[in-house]
Design a protein around this motif. Structure first.
Motif, PDB file in Angstrom:
ATOM      1  N   GLU A  17     -25.380   8.177  10.145  1.00 23.56           N
ATOM      2  CA  GLU A  17     -25.851   6.805  10.014  1.00 23.56           C
ATOM      3  C   GLU A  17     -26.287   6.559   8.574  1.00 23.56           C
ATOM      4  O   GLU A  17     -27.128   7.259   8.046  1.00 23.56           O
ATOM      5  CB  GLU A  17     -27.047   6.522  10.931  1.00 23.56           C
ATOM      6  N   ALA A  18     -25.693   5.538   7.953  1.00 28.26           N
ATOM      7  CA  ALA A  18     -26.118   5.177   6.610  1.00 28.26           C
ATOM      8  C   ALA A  18     -27.250   4.162   6.722  1.00 28.26           C
ATOM      9  O   ALA A  18     -27.225   3.296   7.581  1.00 28.26           O
ATOM     10  CB  ALA A  18     -24.959   4.569   5.844  1.00 28.26           C
ATOM     11  N   PRO A  19     -28.277   4.307   5.884  1.00 28.91           N
ATOM     12  CA  PRO A  19     -29.358   3.335   5.917  1.00 28.91           C
ATOM     13  C   PRO A  19     -28.818   1.933   5.615  1.00 28.91           C
ATOM     14  O   PRO A  19     -27.891   1.776   4.831  1.00 28.91           O
ATOM     15  CB  PRO A  19     -30.296   3.803   4.815  1.00 28.91           C
ATOM     16  N   ALA A  20     -29.414   0.919   6.237  1.00 30.62           N
ATOM     17  CA  ALA A  20     -29.011  -0.453   5.952  1.00 30.62           C
ATOM     18  C   ALA A  20     -29.311  -0.777   4.498  1.00 30.62           C
ATOM     19  O   ALA A  20     -30.241  -0.239   3.912  1.00 30.62           O
ATOM     20  CB  ALA A  20     -29.759  -1.416   6.863  1.00 30.62           C
ATOM     21  N   GLY A  21     -28.518  -1.656   3.924  1.00 29.28           N
ATOM     22  CA  GLY A  21     -28.608  -1.843   2.483  1.00 29.28           C
ATOM     23  C   GLY A  21     -29.481  -2.978   2.015  1.00 29.28           C
ATOM     24  O   GLY A  21     -29.528  -3.265   0.821  1.00 29.28           O
ATOM     25  N   SER A  22     -30.223  -3.644   2.923  1.00 26.41           N
ATOM     26  CA  SER A  22     -30.893  -4.870   2.505  1.00 26.41           C
ATOM     27  C   SER A  22     -32.113  -4.604   1.617  1.00 26.41           C
ATOM     28  O   SER A  22     -32.473  -5.436   0.808  1.00 26.41           O
ATOM     29  CB  SER A  22     -31.293  -5.692   3.721  1.00 26.41           C
ATOM     30  N   VAL A  44     -42.038  -6.624   8.728  1.00 24.85           N
ATOM     31  CA  VAL A  44     -41.651  -6.924  10.110  1.00 24.85           C
ATOM     32  C   VAL A  44     -40.421  -7.829  10.123  1.00 24.85           C
ATOM     33  O   VAL A  44     -39.474  -7.611  10.883  1.00 24.85           O
ATOM     34  CB  VAL A  44     -42.839  -7.564  10.859  1.00 24.85           C
ATOM     35  N   GLU A  45     -40.429  -8.830   9.237  1.00 28.94           N
ATOM     36  CA  GLU A  45     -39.285  -9.744   9.215  1.00 28.94           C
ATOM     37  C   GLU A  45     -38.013  -9.027   8.778  1.00 28.94           C
ATOM     38  O   GLU A  45     -36.966  -9.133   9.406  1.00 28.94           O
ATOM     39  CB  GLU A  45     -39.566 -10.916   8.254  1.00 28.94           C
ATOM     40  N   GLU A  46     -38.136  -8.258   7.665  1.00 30.64           N
ATOM     41  CA  GLU A  46     -36.944  -7.631   7.103  1.00 30.64           C
ATOM     42  C   GLU A  46     -36.388  -6.554   8.018  1.00 30.64           C
ATOM     43  O   GLU A  46     -35.181  -6.453   8.209  1.00 30.64           O
ATOM     44  CB  GLU A  46     -37.292  -6.956   5.769  1.00 30.64           C
ATOM     45  N   VAL A  47     -37.288  -5.753   8.543  1.00 32.06           N
ATOM     46  CA  VAL A  47     -36.800  -4.568   9.253  1.00 32.06           C
ATOM     47  C   VAL A  47     -36.579  -4.854  10.730  1.00 32.06           C
ATOM     48  O   VAL A  47     -35.589  -4.399  11.305  1.00 32.06           O
ATOM     49  CB  VAL A  47     -37.787  -3.387   9.081  1.00 32.06           C
ATOM     50  N   PHE A  48     -37.479  -5.593  11.344  1.00 31.09           N
ATOM     51  CA  PHE A  48     -37.400  -5.714  12.806  1.00 31.09           C
ATOM     52  C   PHE A  48     -36.829  -7.055  13.279  1.00 31.09           C
ATOM     53  O   PHE A  48     -35.911  -7.085  14.087  1.00 31.09           O
ATOM     54  CB  PHE A  48     -38.776  -5.451  13.427  1.00 31.09           C
ATOM     55  N   ALA A 136     -34.441   1.587  12.613  1.00 31.37           N
ATOM     56  CA  ALA A 136     -34.394   0.310  13.341  1.00 31.37           C
ATOM     57  C   ALA A 136     -32.955  -0.041  13.727  1.00 31.37           C
ATOM     58  O   ALA A 136     -32.707  -0.565  14.822  1.00 31.37           O
ATOM     59  CB  ALA A 136     -35.017  -0.796  12.497  1.00 31.37           C
ATOM     60  N   ASP A 137     -31.996   0.265  12.840  1.00 35.73           N
ATOM     61  CA  ASP A 137     -30.584   0.044  13.186  1.00 35.73           C
ATOM     62  C   ASP A 137     -30.199   0.824  14.437  1.00 35.73           C
ATOM     63  O   ASP A 137     -29.540   0.311  15.339  1.00 35.73           O
ATOM     64  CB  ASP A 137     -29.678   0.516  12.035  1.00 35.73           C
TER      65      ASP A 137
END
Lengths: 375, 377
Positions: A17-22, A44-48, A136-137
């Protein structure tokens, strides 16, 4: 065995699993992410919130407020679980996938259709935000596989050194259809004991990435949501009792079932499904696959007359291709052929194993984590 | 390390249940009278219990477990010294996992850790050297084990010397098996007629290292591996010799053990260690049966670096028969505490703690007598 495989930095080692890039590279969790202010809100907004879409979560209230009809006619199942796995990323999954699957499976083996879950995170200062996003992904994709909604969450941050990267505590609610009853008290002599596949894959995969013990093995964690498989099983066959053999493995859940039912259970060593790769691993480490954790397995006790229907239902599902019978329930006081004189007379609620050589021995609970031996 | 996923057909023969069952039948035919032999090594004890061999032995053949469990033969006073070391502020104690749960006079290493001691479980003494190299703290490795682990401890000390580490030291309670076997045979209460010799120690000492059993003491012995077929082949050979009155030391583990063993491993031990009188739990003092660092390695000697008062010797817990069990005088279930006051959850003696301990192996694998009546194996 002494060479750490992944440099010990805690990055996913072979999990794919590659970490999300945001998030900007190198951002880390700070204490301000847990203070309830702006930084917490942003995290919370960005990750969840970007990954979990249920309106009850997005309301960001102190409680998720939900309509009740979903449970009409049935009973509720409610579970909680804490996840502290080391390492957080392992072959076949990570702590996020584990948290969702573990919660879903605890509901499913109670006969419930998993409905809602919550997750509280205790994060250690310094954890890369990209790792949290990766976790979280995994949670989002496991929740989608299982068809559950994450509706409540919380995030706290502890000082560096006071935690171990990321701990997750979940809650889960599911609905048991009317008329379904399961439990060890329903187990009857003659019933058969089934499992949907090989033993010990999760336990061995996690051990293979432990600092100081790292070794190469093709074994991946079997971590998976079992509610689809269990739904198929329940539609095809009467089931007396189910458990997911996580920590402590198949032996531990069946020891509990034997004690609670008051009946002797007999496993056949030659029938136990253990992949050659797991067999090789446990041999080197001196461990017993019967006691190793599974995260995608269900042990079910079914009436003998329905075992064929149960097996074909299991084998018809992608998570049950290797399903098989591993043992049976004996009459109270029944002493099978080959039982040691020592085990006779204690055949109340005991768990027995017929070894490949023929003699039958009693299985007991292990104390403490199994550790490789000195020589 | 790559674990072979497929396994080789040749090696899997040593696990073949059908072959094992045929060997058990032949073993019965070799037995012309009651025979008592000892498996010296804890891993054999474990394998014999786990595989079911213990329940399949012919009537009249008795297997007693020996002193080959490193944790079990570590004397209580040595254990108390180790726990006292762990209690020193700022000191890191590195140990094999088996040691941490063994109850000392006041507590175990695990309990000391709960009180704040820094106790780390490592899988090799070299891991402890690496730990010392990455920290400013003093790191002490607790050296227990026989000729199998002592060579690696020797290499660890040499590695620390090569790196000029000032913060690594070894607390050596490494022990030698041959002197212990001599002591066992001289104890008339043991009444063991032959030995299943430890496969791992034999890889270091070679068949020749155990030849004295037959040539000097007239006791037959067999070196075997750890799979069921290995053990049964060895037992058949041993029982045959006992019944015929022959005394030889036979290597039935030729795919691993050489006549001369592993000279390089022995050389490493010889460079770093010298023999010393040693106290064995259960067996008492045995001359020249322990290993201590040679004077030139004294900077790495934990006992020189962190002098400790000798703990007062304390009696073993009342009723604990570990001493008799380790000598093969009693079977685990003959101990009055076995399975009652002494269980793996609440062990009284060391034989119940280590998974190599005879009592733990009997208990875990269910070869336990029913207290309700009747005797078990």
């Amino acid at each position: 065995m002494t060479e750490p495989v992944n440099g010990g930095a805690g990055r996913p080692g072979g999990s794919g699993e590659a970490p999300a890039g945001s998030a900007p590279a190198g951002r880390r969790i700070g204490l301000s992410h847990g203070d309830g202010g702006l930084a917490t809100r942003r995290l919370v907004e960005e990750v969840f919130l970007s990954r979990f879409r249920h309106p009850a979560l997005h309301a960001l209230g102190d409680s998720a407020v939900l309509d009740w009809e979903a449970s009409r006619g049935g009973r509720l199942a409610f579970t909680t679980d804490a996840f502290v796995v080391e390492p957080a990323f392992f072959p076949g999954g990570d702590i996020g996938r584990l948290a969702v699957c573990g919660t879903v499976n605890d509901l499913a083996v109670a006969g419930a259709s998993p409905w809602l879950i919550s997750a509280a995170f205790v994060l250690e200062e310094g954890l890369p935000v990209s790792e949290l996003e990766s976790i979280a992904d995994s949670m989002a994709s496991a929740a989608e596989e299982a068809g559950v909604s994450l509706v409540a969450g919380d995030t706290k941050v502890v000082q560096h050194g006071r935690g171990d990267g990321c701990y997750i505590t979940t809650g889960g609610v599911g609905v048991i259809p009317p008329g379904l009853e399961l439990g060890p008290h329903l187990i009857r002599p003659g019933d058969l004991i089934l499992i949907n596949g090989g033993l010990g894959e999760h336990g061995l995969a996690v051990l293979s990435r432990r600092p100081g013990l790292a070794f190469d093995t093709p074994v991946k964690s079997d971590c998976a949501p079992l509610n689809g498989l269990i739904r198929a099983l329940l539609q095809a066959s009467r089931v007396r009792f189910m458990r997911d053999p996580t920590r402590g493995g198949v032996a531990t859940v069946l020891l509990e079932a034997a004690a609670a039912s008051g009946l002797p259970l007999l496993l056949e060593e030659e029938a136990l499904p253990v992949s050659p790769a797991v067999r090789a691993g446990v041999e080197v480490l001196g461990l017993d696959p019967l006691y190793l954790a599974n995260e995608g397995k269900v042990v079910a006790v079914v009436p003998a007359s329905e075992a064929d229907a149960a097996l074909s239902a299991l084998r018809g599902h992608p998570l049950g291709r290797e399903a098989c019978v591993i043992g049976r329930v004996l009459e109270a006081g029944e002493a099978p052929d080959g039982i040691s004189r020592g085990a006779r007379g204690r055949t109340g609620g005991v768990l027995l194993l017929r070894t490949a050589l023929g003699p039958v021995r009693r299985l007991s609970a292990f104390s403490g984590e199994p550790l490789p031996r000195i020589c | 390390m790559e674990l072979d996923a497929g396994g080789t057909p040749w090696l899997s023969r040593f696990k073949d249940p059908g072959l094992a069952r045929r060997l058990i039948a032949r073993l019965g035919r070799e037995l012309s009278r009651p025979v008592r032999v000892m498996e010296v090594c804890g891993t054999h004890t474990w394998s014999i219990s786990r595989s079911g061999i213990r329940g399949a032995l012919p009537e009249g053949l008795e297997l007693r477990s020996g002193p080959g469990c490193p944790v079990c033969v570590t004397d209580q006073t040595d254990l108390d010294r180790m726990i006292a070391l762990a209690g020193r502020p700022g000191l890191v104690v590195a140990s094999f996992g088996d040691m941490v749960r063994v109850p000392g006079s006041a507590m175990s290493l695990e309990e000391a850790r709960a009180l704040g001691a820094d106790v780390r479980v490592v899988y090799s003494p070299l891991d402890a050297v690496a730990l010392a190299g990455s920290t400013g703290s003093q790191v002490v490795f607790l050296g227990v084990g026989f000729e199998t682990t002592a060579p690696v401890a020797a290499l660890a000390v040499e590695e620390a010397a090569r790196r000029s580490l000032k913060n690594f030291s070894l607390f050596s309670r490494h022990k030698l098996l041959p002197p212990a076997l001599r002591a066992l045979i001289s104890d008339s209460r043991t009444r063991v007629e032959g030995f299943i010799l430890p496969g791992h120690v034999s890889t270091v000492l070679g068949r020749r290292g155990f030849d004295f059993l037959a040539s000097e003491l007239g006791v037959p012995a067999v070196i075997t591996g750890f799979d069921p077929v290995d053990i049964l082949l060895g037992l058949k050979e041993l029982v045959g010799m006992v019944c015929r009155g022959e005394a030889r030391v036979v290597n039935a583990y030729g795919r691993v053990v050489r006549e001369d063993g592993n000279p390089r491993a022995r050389a490493a031990m010889d460079r770093v260690f010298q023999p010393a009188d040693e106290l064995w739990r259960g067996l008492g003092p045995i001359p020249q049966s322990g290993l201590r660092l040679k004077p030139e390695f004294s900077p790495f000697d934990a006992e020189a670096r962190f002098p400790l008062p000798d703990p007062a010797p304390r009696p073993l817990p009342r009723g604990c028969s570990c001493g008799e069990v380790l000598k093969g005088i009693l079977a685990p279930a003959d101990c009055p505490l076995f399975g009652r006051a002494c269980t793996p959850e609440r062990p009284v003696g060391p034989c119940m703690v280590s998974s190599e301990g005879a009592c733990a192996a009997y208990y875990h694998y269910g070869w336990v007598p029913a207290r309700e009546g009747g005797e078990g194996r």
